[in-house]
Design a protein around this motif. Sequence first.
Motif, short mmCIF file in Angstrom:
data_model
loop_
_atom_site.label_atom_id
_atom_site.label_comp_id
_atom_site.label_asym_id
_atom_site.label_seq_id
_atom_site.Cartn_x
_atom_site.Cartn_y
_atom_site.Cartn_z
N ALA A 22 0.84 -1.19 0.00
CA ALA A 22 0.00 0.00 0.00
C ALA A 22 0.87 1.24 0.00
O ALA A 22 1.62 1.47 0.93
N LEU A 23 0.78 2.04 -1.06
CA LEU A 23 1.58 3.26 -1.13
C LEU A 23 1.00 4.29 -0.17
O LEU A 23 -0.19 4.53 -0.14
N VAL A 24 1.88 4.94 0.59
CA VAL A 24 1.40 5.97 1.50
C VAL A 24 0.95 7.19 0.73
O VAL A 24 1.47 7.50 -0.32
N GLY A 25 -0.02 7.91 1.29
CA GLY A 25 -0.47 9.16 0.70
C GLY A 25 0.48 10.27 1.05
O GLY A 25 1.49 10.07 1.70
N GLY A 26 0.15 11.48 0.62
CA GLY A 26 1.07 12.60 0.81
C GLY A 26 0.87 13.35 2.09
O GLY A 26 1.45 14.41 2.29
N GLY A 27 0.02 12.85 3.01
CA GLY A 27 -0.32 13.65 4.17
C GLY A 27 0.61 13.51 5.36
O GLY A 27 0.44 14.20 6.35
N ILE A 28 1.57 12.61 5.29
CA ILE A 28 2.46 12.41 6.43
C ILE A 28 3.53 13.49 6.41
O ILE A 28 4.32 13.57 5.49
N GLU A 126 -10.29 21.67 -0.16
CA GLU A 126 -9.57 21.15 1.01
C GLU A 126 -8.57 20.10 0.55
O GLU A 126 -8.67 19.56 -0.56
N SER A 127 -7.61 19.81 1.41
CA SER A 127 -6.57 18.84 1.04
C SER A 127 -7.15 17.44 0.81
O SER A 127 -6.52 16.61 0.16
N MET A 182 2.02 29.42 -4.70
CA MET A 182 1.97 29.02 -6.09
C MET A 182 0.66 29.51 -6.71
O MET A 182 -0.34 29.65 -6.01
N LYS A 183 0.66 29.75 -8.00
CA LYS A 183 -0.53 30.24 -8.69
C LYS A 183 -1.30 29.08 -9.30
O LYS A 183 -0.75 28.27 -10.03
N GLY A 184 -2.58 29.01 -8.96
CA GLY A 184 -3.44 27.99 -9.55
C GLY A 184 -3.43 26.65 -8.86
O GLY A 184 -4.20 25.76 -9.22
N VAL A 185 -2.57 26.50 -7.87
CA VAL A 185 -2.47 25.23 -7.15
C VAL A 185 -1.74 25.46 -5.83
O VAL A 185 -0.92 26.38 -5.72
N ALA A 186 -2.07 24.68 -4.82
CA ALA A 186 -1.38 24.77 -3.54
C ALA A 186 -0.05 24.02 -3.63
O ALA A 186 0.04 22.97 -4.28
N SER A 187 0.98 24.55 -2.99
CA SER A 187 2.28 23.88 -3.01
C SER A 187 2.19 22.50 -2.36
O SER A 187 2.90 21.57 -2.76
N GLU A 188 1.30 22.36 -1.38
CA GLU A 188 1.07 21.07 -0.75
C GLU A 188 0.60 20.04 -1.78
O GLU A 188 1.03 18.88 -1.77
#
Length: 251
Positions: A22-28, A126-127, A182-188
């Motif tokens: 299971a690949l981890v998500g980007g929230g860690i 939201e994220s 960033m413009k148009g998107v969150a850096s997160e």
Amino acid sequence: MADNNGLSRRDFLKTTGIATGALVGGGIIGGLVGYNVNKTGGKVEHTETHGGGNAATQDINRGLMFFTNQNEFHVLSQAVERIFPEDDLGPGALGLGVPYFIDNQLAGNYGSNAKEYMQGPFFAGESTQGYQSRLTRAEIFRHGIAKMDEEAQKRFKKGFAELEGKQMDEILTAFQKNEIDMKGVASEFFFKLLRTATLEGAYSDPIYNGNVNMDGWRMKGFPGHQMAYINVIEDEKYQKIEPKSISSMQH
């Protein structure tokens, strides 16, 4: 080999679920950034690594399809190596060909979002809401790479690819924590795309120009694409199976 916190990449993969598939998500927070990298905290020289072993897995296209600016590709290469570093268990993102995998994907439907709904209205989501940007992935990657270089100049008066490892980690972590404008998107969100694409390149079938020599699979003990398991399915012993790529089925 353990890092300063006493944890190895093997331990990290086990505790986050990667080792079980299971690949981890980007929230860690922190994620794989700087995890057990290069032992000295330095940057990794950009070299092409093709690995050894099965020649069929190496007969793949190493040309760039998306990045026409070499600096963009070098920034990407250094960033993904910090996210998935080489260590005593095996190669990192560079050795696994991850930069080429991402380049090739950005040149296709993945980069253009060709099969996804991309019409308005566009609101900052939201994220947890997934893709909310009016930008395609290709545009997000190009914008994000430029911002990494810009941030490196602001903080350290150098291009991103010229930084030391810990300096790269500082910038990548700032993206992950959504501290970069960033413009148009969150850096997160850009960081999540980058991190997910890095893991996909490390564990994809080699026909997509990542996972060179199937070494990503070997580190996980994944057998790849076997024709059948009928000869071992009833054997109670642990089976260590040499992985196979889809390309092996074409011969």
